[in-house]
Motif scaffolding. Structure first.
Motif, PDB file in Angstrom:
ATOM      1  N   PRO A  88      39.815  64.788  -1.584  1.00  0.00           N
ATOM      2  CA  PRO A  88      39.786  63.728  -0.562  1.00  0.00           C
ATOM      3  C   PRO A  88      39.313  62.392  -1.123  1.00  0.00           C
ATOM      4  O   PRO A  88      38.690  62.340  -2.186  1.00  0.00           O
ATOM      5  CB  PRO A  88      38.763  64.252   0.467  1.00  0.00           C
ATOM      6  N   GLU A  89      39.594  61.321  -0.397  1.00  0.00           N
ATOM      7  CA  GLU A  89      39.185  59.987  -0.834  1.00  0.00           C
ATOM      8  C   GLU A  89      37.677  59.938  -1.039  1.00  0.00           C
ATOM      9  O   GLU A  89      36.897  60.383  -0.205  1.00  0.00           O
ATOM     10  CB  GLU A  89      39.599  58.940   0.205  1.00  0.00           C
ATOM     11  N   GLY A  90      37.277  59.444  -2.213  1.00  0.00           N
ATOM     12  CA  GLY A  90      35.864  59.320  -2.542  1.00  0.00           C
ATOM     13  C   GLY A  90      35.284  60.541  -3.239  1.00  0.00           C
ATOM     14  O   GLY A  90      34.153  60.495  -3.717  1.00  0.00           O
ATOM     15  N   ALA A  91      36.055  61.623  -3.301  1.00  0.00           N
ATOM     16  CA  ALA A  91      35.570  62.855  -3.937  1.00  0.00           C
ATOM     17  C   ALA A  91      35.978  62.909  -5.403  1.00  0.00           C
ATOM     18  O   ALA A  91      36.934  62.250  -5.831  1.00  0.00           O
ATOM     19  CB  ALA A  91      36.085  64.082  -3.209  1.00  0.00           C
ATOM     20  N   THR A  92      35.228  63.707  -6.172  1.00  0.00           N
ATOM     21  CA  THR A  92      35.465  63.866  -7.607  1.00  0.00           C
ATOM     22  C   THR A  92      35.574  65.348  -7.963  1.00  0.00           C
ATOM     23  O   THR A  92      35.341  66.220  -7.130  1.00  0.00           O
ATOM     24  CB  THR A  92      34.296  63.268  -8.410  1.00  0.00           C
ATOM     25  N   VAL A  93      35.892  65.603  -9.225  1.00  0.00           N
ATOM     26  CA  VAL A  93      35.897  66.984  -9.731  1.00  0.00           C
ATOM     27  C   VAL A  93      34.536  67.633  -9.494  1.00  0.00           C
ATOM     28  O   VAL A  93      34.436  68.789  -9.076  1.00  0.00           O
ATOM     29  CB  VAL A  93      36.266  67.003 -11.233  1.00  0.00           C
ATOM     30  N   ARG A  94      33.474  66.882  -9.737  1.00  0.00           N
ATOM     31  CA  ARG A  94      32.114  67.403  -9.552  1.00  0.00           C
ATOM     32  C   ARG A  94      31.880  67.821  -8.094  1.00  0.00           C
ATOM     33  O   ARG A  94      31.320  68.878  -7.819  1.00  0.00           O
ATOM     34  CB  ARG A  94      31.087  66.347  -9.979  1.00  0.00           C
ATOM     35  N   HIS A  95      32.323  66.979  -7.150  1.00  0.00           N
ATOM     36  CA  HIS A  95      32.207  67.330  -5.731  1.00  0.00           C
ATOM     37  C   HIS A  95      32.939  68.636  -5.425  1.00  0.00           C
ATOM     38  O   HIS A  95      32.426  69.497  -4.701  1.00  0.00           O
ATOM     39  CB  HIS A  95      32.791  66.213  -4.846  1.00  0.00           C
ATOM     40  N   LEU A  96      34.134  68.780  -5.959  1.00  0.00           N
ATOM     41  CA  LEU A  96      34.925  69.989  -5.690  1.00  0.00           C
ATOM     42  C   LEU A  96      34.240  71.230  -6.242  1.00  0.00           C
ATOM     43  O   LEU A  96      34.165  72.265  -5.571  1.00  0.00           O
ATOM     44  CB  LEU A  96      36.330  69.842  -6.287  1.00  0.00           C
ATOM     45  N   LEU A  97      33.726  71.155  -7.477  1.00  0.00           N
ATOM     46  CA  LEU A  97      33.046  72.295  -8.094  1.00  0.00           C
ATOM     47  C   LEU A  97      31.793  72.691  -7.310  1.00  0.00           C
ATOM     48  O   LEU A  97      31.425  73.868  -7.264  1.00  0.00           O
ATOM     49  CB  LEU A  97      32.662  71.972  -9.535  1.00  0.00           C
ATOM     50  N   ALA A  98      31.140  71.705  -6.689  1.00  0.00           N
ATOM     51  CA  ALA A  98      29.868  71.936  -6.001  1.00  0.00           C
ATOM     52  C   ALA A  98      30.033  72.119  -4.493  1.00  0.00           C
ATOM     53  O   ALA A  98      29.041  72.148  -3.766  1.00  0.00           O
ATOM     54  CB  ALA A  98      28.917  70.776  -6.281  1.00  0.00           C
ATOM     55  N   HIS A  99      31.274  72.251  -4.034  1.00  0.00           N
ATOM     56  CA  HIS A  99      31.551  72.440  -2.599  1.00  0.00           C
ATOM     57  C   HIS A  99      30.969  71.310  -1.757  1.00  0.00           C
ATOM     58  O   HIS A  99      30.435  71.538  -0.673  1.00  0.00           O
ATOM     59  CB  HIS A  99      31.022  73.802  -2.119  1.00  0.00           C
ATOM     60  N   THR A 100      31.104  70.073  -2.258  1.00  0.00           N
ATOM     61  CA  THR A 100      30.644  68.918  -1.479  1.00  0.00           C
ATOM     62  C   THR A 100      31.739  67.859  -1.351  1.00  0.00           C
ATOM     63  O   THR A 100      31.448  66.689  -1.094  1.00  0.00           O
ATOM     64  CB  THR A 100      29.403  68.266  -2.133  1.00  0.00           C
ATOM     65  N   SER A 101      32.991  68.266  -1.495  1.00  0.00           N
ATOM     66  CA  SER A 101      34.092  67.303  -1.368  1.00  0.00           C
ATOM     67  C   SER A 101      34.374  66.948   0.087  1.00  0.00           C
ATOM     68  O   SER A 101      35.039  65.955   0.373  1.00  0.00           O
ATOM     69  CB  SER A 101      35.375  67.873  -1.986  1.00  0.00           C
ATOM     70  N   GLY A 102      33.888  67.784   1.010  1.00  0.00           N
ATOM     71  CA  GLY A 102      34.191  67.590   2.424  1.00  0.00           C
ATOM     72  C   GLY A 102      35.387  68.379   2.905  1.00  0.00           C
ATOM     73  O   GLY A 102      35.667  68.417   4.108  1.00  0.00           O
ATOM     74  N   LEU A 103      36.113  69.031   1.978  1.00  0.00           N
ATOM     75  CA  LEU A 103      37.271  69.836   2.367  1.00  0.00           C
ATOM     76  C   LEU A 103      36.838  71.069   3.151  1.00  0.00           C
ATOM     77  O   LEU A 103      35.796  71.666   2.877  1.00  0.00           O
ATOM     78  CB  LEU A 103      38.065  70.276   1.130  1.00  0.00           C
TER      79      LEU A 103
END
Length: 276
Positions: A73-88
């Motif tokens: 999602p907009e504003g998210a990074t690979v790090r966010h995705l790995l840490a389950h904090t992307s908002g998805l």
């Protein structure tokens, strides 16, 4: 191969499951004990995620991707995705929160990661996982048969090799693995599937971190630094740096109340054996 210095592994015989296998591997790579058919293949469910995360981190160290590049999602990074904090959301491509504000456990996020690595390396993610992680570790019985979030099939013997690698990394820089087992975006709350709302719901990069969570699928005597993952197919892998050992257990019965009842006393007994 049956349990040796970890007699408590035999307790899997009492679990209400058709088949179970388990093993403990020390940080130096020696198998402290095992029980059950450790060469039998089981669906891993979400225990797939640490394997997939490790491949993503190899891609990062190879320079194919960057942990702080935009992804999802907009504003998210690979790090966010790995840490389950992307908002998805958990299982659909829908944004539920701004990146970095909530710990929303997401299969979708790991599918985004798989697509990102495949595009960056021009290698299908299942093949990349094989080349980057499985083949170098001799995990010949492990395959990814679909989603990087949940569709690997493996054996206890293979996951022992992976758990040994995480404890004494050869495929990654030790500092990268330290990042993976350290809380990323501290203080975030969220739901741990099967165990309810956790404040905070600590997570590293692809690995769940025990912290002070209660209830939890590890032991009451597990150190707060314990990290790993469990799966809805009745599987788990934990690594406790304080006892310098890891435990893998695979079954062929879906996670449920039986696992909540069985796993914590099992882990406490294993830890007691290791501390003797």
């Amino acid at each position: 191969m049956e349990s040796s210095s970890v007699p408590s592994l035999a307790a899997i015989e009492n679990w209400p499951v058709p088949t179970a296998a388990a093993a403990v591997v020390r940080a130096d790579g020696t198998v402290a004990g095992s029980h059950g058919p450790t060469g039998q293949r089981f669906p891993l469910a979400s225990v797939t995620k640490p394997l997939a995360a490790y491949a993503v981190l190899v891609a990062y160290e190879e320079g194919a991707i960057d942990l702080d590049e935009p992804a999802g999602p907009e504003g998210a990074t690979v790090r966010h995705l790995l840490a389950h904090t992307s908002g998805l959301a958990f299982d659909e491509n829908r944004v539920q929160a701004a990146p970095g504000t909530r710990r929303i456990y997401s299969n979708t996020g790991f599918e985004v990661l798989g697509d990102l690595v495949a595009k960056a390396t021009d290698i299908p993610f299942a093949d990349y996982l094989h080349q980057a992680v499985l083949a170098p570790l001799g995990m010949t019985a492990t395959t990814l048969e679909g989603s990087p979030a949940k569709d690997a099939v493996s054996t206890v013997d293979d996951l022992v090799r992976f758990a040994a690698e995480v404890q004494a990394p050869r495929l990654l820089d030790a500092r990268t693995v330290l990042d993976a087992m350290t809380v990323t975006y501290p203080g975030l709350t969220g739901i741990l599937p099967g165990y309810g709302h956790q404040r905070p719901n600590d997570w590293g990069l692809g690995f769940e971190i025990r912290g002070a969570k209660s209830p939890h699928w590890t032991g009451t005597t597990s150190s707060p630094r314990t990290f790993g993952h469990f799966g809805q197919s009745g599987t788990f892998l934990w690594i406790d740096p304080d006892v310098r050992a890891a435990c893998v257990a695979l079954t062929d019965r879906a996670f449920g109340p039986w696992a909540i009842e069985a796993w914590t006393p099992f882990t406490d007994a294993v830890l007691a054996d290791l501390r003797r």
